[in-house]
Design a protein around this motif. Structure first.
Motif, PDB file in Angstrom:
ATOM      1  N   LEU A 144     -13.106  57.663 161.845  1.00 14.57           N
ATOM      2  CA  LEU A 144     -12.466  56.534 162.516  1.00 14.57           C
ATOM      3  C   LEU A 144     -13.420  55.870 163.495  1.00 14.57           C
ATOM      4  O   LEU A 144     -13.387  54.643 163.679  1.00 14.57           O
ATOM      5  CB  LEU A 144     -11.214  57.012 163.251  1.00 14.57           C
ATOM      6  CG  LEU A 144     -10.140  57.676 162.374  1.00 14.57           C
ATOM      7  CD1 LEU A 144      -8.981  58.141 163.233  1.00 14.57           C
ATOM      8  CD2 LEU A 144      -9.655  56.716 161.301  1.00 14.57           C
ATOM      9  N   ASP A 145     -14.295  56.668 164.119  1.00 17.62           N
ATOM     10  CA  ASP A 145     -15.269  56.093 165.047  1.00 17.62           C
ATOM     11  C   ASP A 145     -16.220  55.133 164.338  1.00 17.62           C
ATOM     12  O   ASP A 145     -16.825  54.266 164.979  1.00 17.62           O
ATOM     13  CB  ASP A 145     -16.073  57.202 165.722  1.00 17.62           C
ATOM     14  CG  ASP A 145     -15.226  58.031 166.675  1.00 17.62           C
ATOM     15  OD1 ASP A 145     -14.165  57.529 167.102  1.00 17.62           O
ATOM     16  OD2 ASP A 145     -15.611  59.173 166.989  1.00 17.62           O
ATOM     17  N   GLY A 146     -16.353  55.291 163.036  1.00 16.27           N
ATOM     18  CA  GLY A 146     -17.227  54.396 162.293  1.00 16.27           C
ATOM     19  C   GLY A 146     -16.825  52.937 162.434  1.00 16.27           C
ATOM     20  O   GLY A 146     -17.679  52.038 162.420  1.00 16.27           O
ATOM     21  N   PHE A 147     -15.510  52.664 162.582  1.00 16.94           N
ATOM     22  CA  PHE A 147     -15.068  51.290 162.796  1.00 16.94           C
ATOM     23  C   PHE A 147     -15.592  50.757 164.120  1.00 16.94           C
ATOM     24  O   PHE A 147     -16.026  49.607 164.210  1.00 16.94           O
ATOM     25  CB  PHE A 147     -13.541  51.211 162.777  1.00 16.94           C
ATOM     26  CG  PHE A 147     -12.935  51.301 161.409  1.00 16.94           C
ATOM     27  CD1 PHE A 147     -12.929  50.199 160.568  1.00 16.94           C
ATOM     28  CD2 PHE A 147     -12.370  52.482 160.960  1.00 16.94           C
ATOM     29  CE1 PHE A 147     -12.373  50.273 159.297  1.00 16.94           C
ATOM     30  CE2 PHE A 147     -11.819  52.570 159.696  1.00 16.94           C
ATOM     31  CZ  PHE A 147     -11.823  51.466 158.864  1.00 16.94           C
ATOM     32  N   ALA A 148     -15.537  51.574 165.174  1.00 20.96           N
ATOM     33  CA  ALA A 148     -16.015  51.134 166.484  1.00 20.96           C
ATOM     34  C   ALA A 148     -17.521  50.946 166.500  1.00 20.96           C
ATOM     35  O   ALA A 148     -18.041  50.086 167.223  1.00 20.96           O
ATOM     36  CB  ALA A 148     -15.597  52.148 167.558  1.00 20.96           C
ATOM     37  N   TYR A 149     -18.238  51.737 165.711  1.00 16.24           N
ATOM     38  CA  TYR A 149     -19.704  51.628 165.667  1.00 16.24           C
ATOM     39  C   TYR A 149     -20.176  50.563 164.690  1.00 16.24           C
ATOM     40  O   TYR A 149     -21.377  50.312 164.601  1.00 16.24           O
ATOM     41  CB  TYR A 149     -20.311  52.979 165.283  1.00 16.24           C
ATOM     42  CG  TYR A 149     -19.998  54.086 166.260  1.00 16.24           C
ATOM     43  CD1 TYR A 149     -19.964  53.839 167.627  1.00 16.24           C
ATOM     44  CD2 TYR A 149     -19.716  55.367 165.821  1.00 16.24           C
ATOM     45  CE1 TYR A 149     -19.662  54.840 168.523  1.00 16.24           C
ATOM     46  CE2 TYR A 149     -19.416  56.385 166.709  1.00 16.24           C
ATOM     47  CZ  TYR A 149     -19.383  56.108 168.062  1.00 16.24           C
ATOM     48  OH  TYR A 149     -19.089  57.111 168.955  1.00 16.24           O
ATOM     49  N   GLY A 150     -19.267  49.966 163.944  1.00 15.98           N
ATOM     50  CA  GLY A 150     -19.627  48.861 163.065  1.00 15.98           C
ATOM     51  C   GLY A 150     -20.176  49.259 161.714  1.00 15.98           C
ATOM     52  O   GLY A 150     -20.736  48.410 160.999  1.00 15.98           O
ATOM     53  N   LEU A 151     -19.993  50.502 161.308  1.00 12.32           N
ATOM     54  CA  LEU A 151     -20.526  50.925 160.013  1.00 12.32           C
ATOM     55  C   LEU A 151     -19.928  50.133 158.848  1.00 12.32           C
ATOM     56  O   LEU A 151     -20.667  49.520 158.067  1.00 12.32           O
ATOM     57  CB  LEU A 151     -20.308  52.430 159.825  1.00 12.32           C
ATOM     58  CG  LEU A 151     -21.265  53.365 160.564  1.00 12.32           C
ATOM     59  CD1 LEU A 151     -20.843  54.812 160.352  1.00 12.32           C
ATOM     60  CD2 LEU A 151     -22.683  53.153 160.095  1.00 12.32           C
ATOM     61  N   PRO A 152     -18.608  50.133 158.660  1.00 19.35           N
ATOM     62  CA  PRO A 152     -18.067  49.363 157.528  1.00 19.35           C
ATOM     63  C   PRO A 152     -18.284  47.872 157.676  1.00 19.35           C
ATOM     64  O   PRO A 152     -18.494  47.172 156.678  1.00 19.35           O
ATOM     65  CB  PRO A 152     -16.570  49.721 157.528  1.00 19.35           C
ATOM     66  CG  PRO A 152     -16.298  50.185 158.910  1.00 19.35           C
ATOM     67  CD  PRO A 152     -17.546  50.837 159.398  1.00 19.35           C
ATOM     68  N   LEU A 153     -18.268  47.351 158.890  1.00 16.07           N
ATOM     69  CA  LEU A 153     -18.451  45.919 159.093  1.00 16.07           C
ATOM     70  C   LEU A 153     -19.834  45.481 158.617  1.00 16.07           C
ATOM     71  O   LEU A 153     -19.964  44.531 157.833  1.00 16.07           O
ATOM     72  CB  LEU A 153     -18.261  45.572 160.568  1.00 16.07           C
ATOM     73  CG  LEU A 153     -18.590  44.124 160.976  1.00 16.07           C
ATOM     74  CD1 LEU A 153     -17.764  43.137 160.172  1.00 16.07           C
ATOM     75  CD2 LEU A 153     -18.367  43.924 162.474  1.00 16.07           C
ATOM     76  N   VAL A 154     -20.876  46.161 159.052  1.00 19.31           N
ATOM     77  CA  VAL A 154     -22.236  45.771 158.689  1.00 19.31           C
ATOM     78  C   VAL A 154     -22.526  46.082 157.226  1.00 19.31           C
ATOM     79  O   VAL A 154     -23.008  45.227 156.468  1.00 19.31           O
ATOM     80  CB  VAL A 154     -23.259  46.480 159.603  1.00 19.31           C
ATOM     81  CG1 VAL A 154     -24.680  46.197 159.131  1.00 19.31           C
ATOM     82  CG2 VAL A 154     -23.082  46.023 161.047  1.00 19.31           C
ATOM     83  N   LEU A 155     -22.213  47.309 156.803  1.00 21.29           N
ATOM     84  CA  LEU A 155     -22.556  47.725 155.445  1.00 21.29           C
ATOM     85  C   LEU A 155     -21.825  46.894 154.398  1.00 21.29           C
ATOM     86  O   LEU A 155     -22.421  46.406 153.438  1.00 21.29           O
ATOM     87  CB  LEU A 155     -22.237  49.209 155.258  1.00 21.29           C
ATOM     88  CG  LEU A 155     -23.017  50.187 156.138  1.00 21.29           C
ATOM     89  CD1 LEU A 155     -22.597  51.628 155.841  1.00 21.29           C
ATOM     90  CD2 LEU A 155     -24.517  50.038 155.936  1.00 21.29           C
ATOM     91  N   HIS A 156     -20.524  46.726 154.566  1.00 22.53           N
ATOM     92  CA  HIS A 156     -19.741  46.008 153.560  1.00 22.53           C
ATOM     93  C   HIS A 156     -20.063  44.514 153.544  1.00 22.53           C
ATOM     94  O   HIS A 156     -20.083  43.889 152.479  1.00 22.53           O
ATOM     95  CB  HIS A 156     -18.251  46.225 153.811  1.00 22.53           C
ATOM     96  CG  HIS A 156     -17.843  47.655 153.724  1.00 22.53           C
ATOM     97  ND1 HIS A 156     -16.578  48.099 154.074  1.00 22.53           N
ATOM     98  CD2 HIS A 156     -18.521  48.759 153.332  1.00 22.53           C
ATOM     99  CE1 HIS A 156     -16.506  49.414 153.896  1.00 22.53           C
ATOM    100  NE2 HIS A 156     -17.683  49.823 153.455  1.00 22.53           N
ATOM    101  N   THR A 157     -20.323  43.933 154.718  1.00 21.77           N
ATOM    102  CA  THR A 157     -20.677  42.511 154.762  1.00 21.77           C
ATOM    103  C   THR A 157     -22.007  42.259 154.065  1.00 21.77           C
ATOM    104  O   THR A 157     -22.150  41.304 153.293  1.00 21.77           O
ATOM    105  CB  THR A 157     -20.736  42.029 156.217  1.00 21.77           C
ATOM    106  OG1 THR A 157     -19.468  42.242 156.849  1.00 21.77           O
ATOM    107  CG2 THR A 157     -21.093  40.556 156.287  1.00 21.77           C
ATOM    108  N   VAL A 158     -22.981  43.111 154.346  1.00 22.71           N
ATOM    109  CA  VAL A 158     -24.296  42.967 153.711  1.00 22.71           C
ATOM    110  C   VAL A 158     -24.176  43.144 152.201  1.00 22.71           C
ATOM    111  O   VAL A 158     -24.773  42.382 151.420  1.00 22.71           O
ATOM    112  CB  VAL A 158     -25.292  43.969 154.306  1.00 22.71           C
ATOM    113  CG1 VAL A 158     -26.580  44.018 153.487  1.00 22.71           C
ATOM    114  CG2 VAL A 158     -25.616  43.599 155.750  1.00 22.71           C
TER     115      VAL A 158
END
Length: 335
Positions: A144-158
């Protein structure tokens, strides 16, 4: 007089013969469906594994600073299993999703749509807290912390932007030399600016909300995240015009990630006091830098393969020149 033989040269883009069908450059329906299903299932699992494994390393980093124990002893413990298994398997699965771009771009495009959900979660702290509360107790908090650290946001957008690059490359595989050279500078700059804006939004938004338990939504944070995500998507999509422009970001990401893994390498002063730097460091600590580098590197190979295959399809098998159009003496020599 024989006609100009260039009229039969499809490789140079001349008009095909009457009744000839234009070669198909896109993927078939079966390839699109399979890649979409694979991406929908594997991408969340891969991202969760990376967040889980990277969270183990972040916990060690926070508790011990730079690891004092020998690396071999660390990797044989429970935390080592979490790091190696989580990051290792997650990177392999994520790379496999990018590799499906050889068959179809549809899977990567769907991953880009998934990035919109991560964008909303990162921009609206109340939604992020709702996910924390609704998640079963058995789910590790590192995921769940991955959302706060931006993992899915950066990886999936790229990944979504890389999918668009493949869509364009299938239809126009040969980039202009000027655009290719300009992209060597433009693509890394766009990715750097996009990442800076995203980390600024995360540092002043999601990370601050988690630390202060603040559920207010800031318009500035929303603007930073939205503009940053857009630049990341555009920068990744622009790799179509400069196929090797992603190699420089790969080197930078691996070098920056190495700074958090080697005790002897010093970190910039004040990195933990600035919200933007804190968000960037958290992203790198949880394996986001290595994961992004792997994505970009695999895509570079996939893009080269797709461009080569698209050129061959557009060139076609080459039509047979009618005997009447052949130079004098050719028919007799071949008869």
């Amino acid at each position: 007089m024989s006609p100009d033989p260039r009229s039969f040269d499809h490789a140079e883009g001349a008009a095909p013969q009457a009744g000839a069908r234009r070669p198909r450059t896109g993927s078939g329906p079966a390839a699109r469906l399979l890649t979409v299903l694979y991406a929908l299932v594997i991408t969340p699992i891969a991202t969760a594994l990376i967040a889980y494994g990277g969270g183990g390393w972040m916990r060690i980093f926070q508790m011990r600073g730079y690891v004092a124990d020998p690396l071999a002893d660390l990797l044989t413990g429970r935390a080592g299993v979490q790091i190696v298994a989580g990051l290792g398997l997650g990177l392999l699965l994520l790379a496999s999703v990018v590799a499906t771009g050889i068959a179809s771009s549809a899977g990567l495009l769907v991953v880009g749509v998934m990035g919109l959900f991560s964008l909303v979660v990162a921009a609206v702290p109340s939604l992020l807290f709702s996910i924390y509360r609704a998640t079963p107790d058995g789910v590790p908090l590192e995921i769940l912390d991955g959302f706060a650290y931006g993992l899915p946001l950066v990886l999936h957008t790229v990944m979504g932007g890389l999918g668009m690059a493949l869509v364009i490359a299938r239809r126009r595989p040969g980039p202009h030399l000027v655009a290719s050279l300009a992209g060597l500078v433009v693509v890394p700059v766009m990715l750097l600016l996009g990442a800076g804006l995203v980390f600024g939004g995360l540092g002043h938004g999601a990370l601050m909300a988690v630390r202060m338990f603040d559920t207010q939504t800031s318009p500035l944070v929303v603007a930073l995240l939205a503009l940053g995500a857009l630049l990341l998507w555009l920068g990744a999509a622009a790799s179509r015009w400069s196929p090797y422009a992603l190699l420089l970001p790969v080197i930078v990401l691996l070098g920056a990630s190495l700074a958090f893994a080697v005790p002897s390498l010093p970190l910039p002063p004040g990195i933990w006091s600035d919200p933007t730097s804190l968000a960037a460091a958290s992203f790198l600590l949880t394996g986001g830098g290595v994961a992004t580098a792997v994505i970009l590197l695999v895509h570079t190979v996939v893009l080269a393969f797709v461009r080569h295959r698209s050129r061959r399809r557009l060139r076609g098998p080459g039509p047979t020149v009618p005997p009447a159009a052949r130079p004098a003496g050719t028919a007799a020599a071949t008869g």
